[in-house]
Design a protein around this motif. Structure first.
Motif, PDB file in Angstrom:
ATOM      1  N   ASP A   1       0.826  -1.209   0.000  1.00 31.49           N
ATOM      2  CA  ASP A   1       0.000   0.000   0.000  1.00 31.49           C
ATOM      3  C   ASP A   1       0.859   1.257   0.000  1.00 31.49           C
ATOM      4  O   ASP A   1       0.435   2.303   0.506  1.00 31.49           O
ATOM      5  CB  ASP A   1      -0.921   0.018   1.221  1.00 31.49           C
ATOM      6  CG  ASP A   1      -2.089  -0.935   1.087  1.00 31.49           C
ATOM      7  OD1 ASP A   1      -2.425  -1.295  -0.039  1.00 31.49           O
ATOM      8  OD2 ASP A   1      -2.657  -1.341   2.124  1.00 31.49           O
TER       9      ASP A   1
ATOM     10  N   SER B 228      -4.580  -1.022   6.598  1.00 33.43           N
ATOM     11  CA  SER B 228      -5.950  -1.513   6.725  1.00 33.43           C
ATOM     12  C   SER B 228      -6.073  -2.615   7.776  1.00 33.43           C
ATOM     13  O   SER B 228      -5.325  -3.591   7.762  1.00 33.43           O
ATOM     14  CB  SER B 228      -6.432  -2.046   5.365  1.00 33.43           C
ATOM     15  OG  SER B 228      -7.641  -2.745   5.496  1.00 33.43           O
TER      16      SER B 228
ATOM     17  N   LEU C  63      -8.970  -7.199  -1.607  1.00 34.23           N
ATOM     18  CA  LEU C  63     -10.087  -7.762  -0.844  1.00 34.23           C
ATOM     19  C   LEU C  63     -11.411  -7.590  -1.585  1.00 34.23           C
ATOM     20  O   LEU C  63     -12.304  -8.441  -1.480  1.00 34.23           O
ATOM     21  CB  LEU C  63     -10.158  -7.099   0.537  1.00 34.23           C
ATOM     22  CG  LEU C  63      -8.991  -7.383   1.484  1.00 34.23           C
ATOM     23  CD1 LEU C  63      -9.106  -6.532   2.744  1.00 34.23           C
ATOM     24  CD2 LEU C  63      -8.934  -8.861   1.854  1.00 34.23           C
ATOM     25  N   GLN C  64     -11.542  -6.492  -2.331  1.00 34.25           N
ATOM     26  CA  GLN C  64     -12.778  -6.264  -3.078  1.00 34.25           C
ATOM     27  C   GLN C  64     -13.008  -7.325  -4.152  1.00 34.25           C
ATOM     28  O   GLN C  64     -14.140  -7.586  -4.544  1.00 34.25           O
ATOM     29  CB  GLN C  64     -12.748  -4.874  -3.720  1.00 34.25           C
ATOM     30  CG  GLN C  64     -12.927  -3.740  -2.723  1.00 34.25           C
ATOM     31  CD  GLN C  64     -12.837  -2.372  -3.371  1.00 34.25           C
ATOM     32  OE1 GLN C  64     -12.544  -2.245  -4.564  1.00 34.25           O
ATOM     33  NE2 GLN C  64     -13.075  -1.325  -2.579  1.00 34.25           N
TER      34      GLN C  64
ATOM     35  N   GLN D 125      -8.597  -4.535   7.831  1.00 32.27           N
ATOM     36  CA  GLN D 125      -9.257  -5.650   7.152  1.00 32.27           C
ATOM     37  C   GLN D 125      -8.267  -6.710   6.706  1.00 32.27           C
ATOM     38  O   GLN D 125      -8.534  -7.899   6.791  1.00 32.27           O
ATOM     39  CB  GLN D 125     -10.050  -5.131   5.943  1.00 32.27           C
ATOM     40  CG  GLN D 125     -11.283  -4.318   6.309  1.00 32.27           C
ATOM     41  CD  GLN D 125     -12.025  -3.846   5.069  1.00 32.27           C
ATOM     42  OE1 GLN D 125     -11.426  -3.502   4.050  1.00 32.27           O
ATOM     43  NE2 GLN D 125     -13.339  -3.840   5.151  1.00 32.27           N
ATOM     44  N   ILE D 126      -7.112  -6.271   6.220  1.00 37.97           N
ATOM     45  CA  ILE D 126      -6.123  -7.234   5.739  1.00 37.97           C
ATOM     46  C   ILE D 126      -5.549  -8.030   6.899  1.00 37.97           C
ATOM     47  O   ILE D 126      -5.235  -9.217   6.784  1.00 37.97           O
ATOM     48  CB  ILE D 126      -5.005  -6.528   4.941  1.00 37.97           C
ATOM     49  CG1 ILE D 126      -4.337  -7.519   3.982  1.00 37.97           C
ATOM     50  CG2 ILE D 126      -3.983  -5.882   5.835  1.00 37.97           C
ATOM     51  CD1 ILE D 126      -5.148  -7.845   2.771  1.00 37.97           C
TER      52      ILE D 126
ATOM     53  N   TYR E  81      -3.756   1.730  -1.662  1.00 39.85           N
ATOM     54  CA  TYR E  81      -5.032   1.006  -1.509  1.00 39.85           C
ATOM     55  C   TYR E  81      -5.050  -0.313  -2.292  1.00 39.85           C
ATOM     56  O   TYR E  81      -6.110  -0.828  -2.624  1.00 39.85           O
ATOM     57  CB  TYR E  81      -6.222   1.883  -1.940  1.00 39.85           C
ATOM     58  CG  TYR E  81      -6.235   3.236  -1.296  1.00 39.85           C
ATOM     59  CD1 TYR E  81      -6.498   3.370   0.069  1.00 39.85           C
ATOM     60  CD2 TYR E  81      -5.957   4.393  -2.033  1.00 39.85           C
ATOM     61  CE1 TYR E  81      -6.494   4.619   0.671  1.00 39.85           C
ATOM     62  CE2 TYR E  81      -5.960   5.640  -1.439  1.00 39.85           C
ATOM     63  CZ  TYR E  81      -6.233   5.748  -0.087  1.00 39.85           C
ATOM     64  OH  TYR E  81      -6.218   6.976   0.503  1.00 39.85           O
ATOM     65  N   GLU E  82      -3.891  -0.862  -2.548  1.00 39.94           N
ATOM     66  CA  GLU E  82      -3.841  -2.112  -3.298  1.00 39.94           C
ATOM     67  C   GLU E  82      -4.509  -3.251  -2.536  1.00 39.94           C
ATOM     68  O   GLU E  82      -5.245  -4.057  -3.119  1.00 39.94           O
ATOM     69  CB  GLU E  82      -2.386  -2.473  -3.606  1.00 39.94           C
ATOM     70  CG  GLU E  82      -2.220  -3.719  -4.461  1.00 39.94           C
ATOM     71  CD  GLU E  82      -0.772  -3.963  -4.811  1.00 39.94           C
ATOM     72  OE1 GLU E  82      -0.369  -3.551  -5.920  1.00 39.94           O
ATOM     73  OE2 GLU E  82      -0.045  -4.548  -3.986  1.00 39.94           O
ATOM     74  N   THR E  83      -4.262  -3.322  -1.227  1.00 45.06           N
ATOM     75  CA  THR E  83      -4.855  -4.419  -0.458  1.00 45.06           C
ATOM     76  C   THR E  83      -6.372  -4.280  -0.372  1.00 45.06           C
ATOM     77  O   THR E  83      -7.089  -5.283  -0.319  1.00 45.06           O
ATOM     78  CB  THR E  83      -4.261  -4.478   0.957  1.00 45.06           C
ATOM     79  OG1 THR E  83      -4.457  -3.218   1.625  1.00 45.06           O
ATOM     80  CG2 THR E  83      -2.777  -4.793   0.905  1.00 45.06           C
ATOM     81  N   LYS E  84      -6.877  -3.050  -0.354  1.00 37.20           N
ATOM     82  CA  LYS E  84      -8.326  -2.843  -0.344  1.00 37.20           C
ATOM     83  C   LYS E  84      -8.947  -3.388  -1.626  1.00 37.20           C
ATOM     84  O   LYS E  84      -9.988  -4.077  -1.593  1.00 37.20           O
ATOM     85  CB  LYS E  84      -8.636  -1.354  -0.187  1.00 37.20           C
ATOM     86  CG  LYS E  84     -10.119  -1.028  -0.114  1.00 37.20           C
ATOM     87  CD  LYS E  84     -10.346   0.467   0.080  1.00 37.20           C
ATOM     88  CE  LYS E  84     -11.835   0.799   0.159  1.00 37.20           C
ATOM     89  NZ  LYS E  84     -12.061   2.260   0.339  1.00 37.20           N
ATOM     90  N   LEU E  85      -8.304  -3.106  -2.754  1.00 36.31           N
ATOM     91  CA  LEU E  85      -8.785  -3.626  -4.025  1.00 36.31           C
ATOM     92  C   LEU E  85      -8.663  -5.147  -4.076  1.00 36.31           C
ATOM     93  O   LEU E  85      -9.537  -5.841  -4.610  1.00 36.31           O
ATOM     94  CB  LEU E  85      -7.991  -2.992  -5.168  1.00 36.31           C
ATOM     95  CG  LEU E  85      -8.437  -3.325  -6.599  1.00 36.31           C
ATOM     96  CD1 LEU E  85      -9.884  -2.895  -6.823  1.00 36.31           C
ATOM     97  CD2 LEU E  85      -7.520  -2.649  -7.608  1.00 36.31           C
TER      98      LEU E  85
END
Length: 524
Positions: free
Chosen positions: A79, A113, A91-92, A115-116, A85-89
């Motif tokens: 990230d 994040s 997870l998406q 979430q990760i 925001y690579e990890t957010k994507l």
């Protein structure tokens, strides 16, 4: 012979020398056969998503990972500024770590994040093949303890690199970590937000540790709860006092290899000799750098005592461990810097204010090639007319170069090869600054593989067209409209993908964005 006629095995070898983004650009959508070769390559060597474009990332997720997650051996997510925001994507797309059951290596960089972390927490029972985990410059704001518990539970984990920052102090960590019988290599080099008892907990819960890399700050004190009989390799960075270092060395009787940096503290040669003879009888290799200040009135005596302490039979005859001594003397303080030779550390600062005082090596011409150095900070404050002799140091493997001021003759006398250079930072243009001819020669004739450039606004005239990452420094300085227009017309933007800049008004950005056709990340 057409390239397409080469067997798949040869193409797999070719792909192993390419970064994932380059392999994708070359073969990603060529035909069905090369898509299959890429899939096989990814299964073998994994996915490293650092520095990859958003388009390529989406392509990989949709075309390859969806159907091959369970077969992947290696995964790296980041990230940082290049891939925010690579990890957010990630997870998406519905990916969770429990789907990557064949992973043996996982690297996570600059994560923010929660979430990760939750995904990693929930996946330990599925990551049964994971042997190597790296958490690099990662921040955690919640659920701290279970992260370590789940990492230490991994049944085949042998190597853990933890470079982390905590949103709050860790408490009661000693009750939270599972013992690991497989973990052999542990790095706690960059962690902060923890106390000494947490290090005790890490060591207690890793009873078969063979390699330990650790940063120790001034005021930290702890006593290992048991002797670390399995520890054979140690790499330490010490700021300030040595109580914590002593406690580790006193409890590692089988240590064979020791590498250490000491800042703001002095350990004399006779003190090292006593530690080694009494507590480290199996030590085979020993390397250190040490720097500290002393009052000018104490300098002569301090330097004399320090040199003499490294010139007895133990150092010169028994071990043949030699030390090189430098000093910088100013009106209000004197700085002493010394290190063992051959030099084995990955970074070095060449500073013209340092004078070579003494080397304990019997042959003064030995050990001047610093092949291990990949990051060089070059700071030459001497005037171009200076006749001061330059020590015969030689650098051949520089990847990152930081130049503050430069006497060009001195620079080219010590830097002999730059075919591996990837990053240059020009820091200062004042006083005896960096000449235009030197910069142009460096960039156009020597830095053939340069990828990233950091410079001040006065250097926007440079004619370098293959720069992928550009930083306009210092970021505290706001560019005015004319500087922004100058940047928008500069060839430095031709291939620029990541730009870091500080501007006075947001509307100044428009001409820059209009002319930066490859720009994908803008940091202002």
């Amino acid at each position: 012979m057409p390239l397409e006629s080469l067997p798949n095995e040869i193409w797999l070898i070719v792909c192993s020398f390419l970064k994932i983004k380059d392999a994708l650009r070359a073969f990603g959508e060529l035909n069905y056969r090369f898509s299959g070769i890429l899939i096989e390559h990814m299964k073998r060597y994994g996915f490293d998503f650092r520095s990859i474009s958003l388009t390529a990332f989406k392509f990989m997720c949709e075309q390859f990972i969806q159907s091959n997650a369970s077969a992947m051996k290696k995964l790296c997510l980041s990230d940082d500024d290049e891939t925010p925001y690579e990890t957010k994507l990630f997870l998406q797309y519905g990916f969770t770590f429990d789907k990557f059951i064949s992973l043996n290596s996982l690297t996570l960089c600059e994560l923010q994040s929660d979430q990760i972390w939750r995904s990693l927490n929930n996946a330990s029972s599925h990551l049964i093949n994971l042997t190597n985990i790296k958490l690099i410059i990662c921040s955690i704001s919640s659920d701290h303890y279970s992260i370590f518990n789940e990492i230490w539970k991994l049944p085949k984990l042998t190597c853990a690199h933890l470079d982390m920052a905590f949103g709050c102090r860790l408490v009661n960590l000693r009750d939270m970590i599972t013992h690991s019988k497989t973990l052999k290599y542990l790095t706690l080099q960059g962690i902060y937000g923890y106390r000494c008892e947490h290090i005790n907990t890490f060591l207690k819960c890793t009873p078969d540790l063979e390699f330990l890399s650790l940063r120790m700050d001034d005021g930290m004190f702890f006593l290992p709860q048991s002797v670390m009989l399995s520890l054979t390799h140690g790499e330490f960075v010490v700021y300030g006092g040595s109580a914590m270092l002593d406690n580790i060395l006193y409890n590692a009787p089988n240590l064979c290899h020791l590498k250490i940096r000491i800042s703001s503290y002095c350990i004399y040669g006779n003190q090292w000799e006593e530690i080694i003879k009494e507590h480290l009888p199996k030590l085979e290799t020993f390397a250190f750098t040490m720097s500290f200040n002393c009052p000018p009135s104490d300098y002569d005596q301090k330097m004399k005592q320090l040199i003499e302490s490294f010139t007895n039979q133990f150092w010169l005859i028994e071990r043949k461990w030699y030390v090189r001594f430098y000093s910088s003397c100013f009106p209000d303080t004197s700085h002493i810097y010394c290190y063992t030779i051959p030099y084995v550390f990955s970074d070095y600062e060449f500073n013209s204010s340092r004078s070579l005082i003494k080397s304990t090596c019997p042959n003064p011409n030995d050990y001047w090639s610093y092949d291990s150095v990949e990051t060089l900070r070059f700071n030459d404050r001497s005037s171009p007319q200076s006749s001061e002799m330059c020590p015969p140091i030689r650098f051949f493997n520089i990847r990152q170069l930081k130049i503050i001021r430069s006497n060009t003759d001195k620079f080219w006398s010590i830097v002999r090869q730059l075919n591996k250079l990837e990053f240059i930072e020009f820091i200062d243009a004042s006083d005896y600054g960096i000449s235009r001819s030197f910069i142009e020669t460096l960039l156009n004739n020597h830095a053939i593989h340069l990828d990233s450039l950091s410079l001040y606004p006065e250097l926007l005239f440079l004619n370098k067209t293959n720069i992928r990452r550009l930083n306009i420094e210092p970021l505290v300085y706001e560019l005015h409209e004319q500087s922004c227009l100058k940047l928008s017309r500069s060839v430095l933007l031709n291939r620029c993908e990541i730009l870091s800049i500080n501007i006075r008004k947001i509307e100044y950005l428009l001409p820059i964005i209009q002319n930066a056709n490859y720009l994908r990340t803008l940091k202002i």
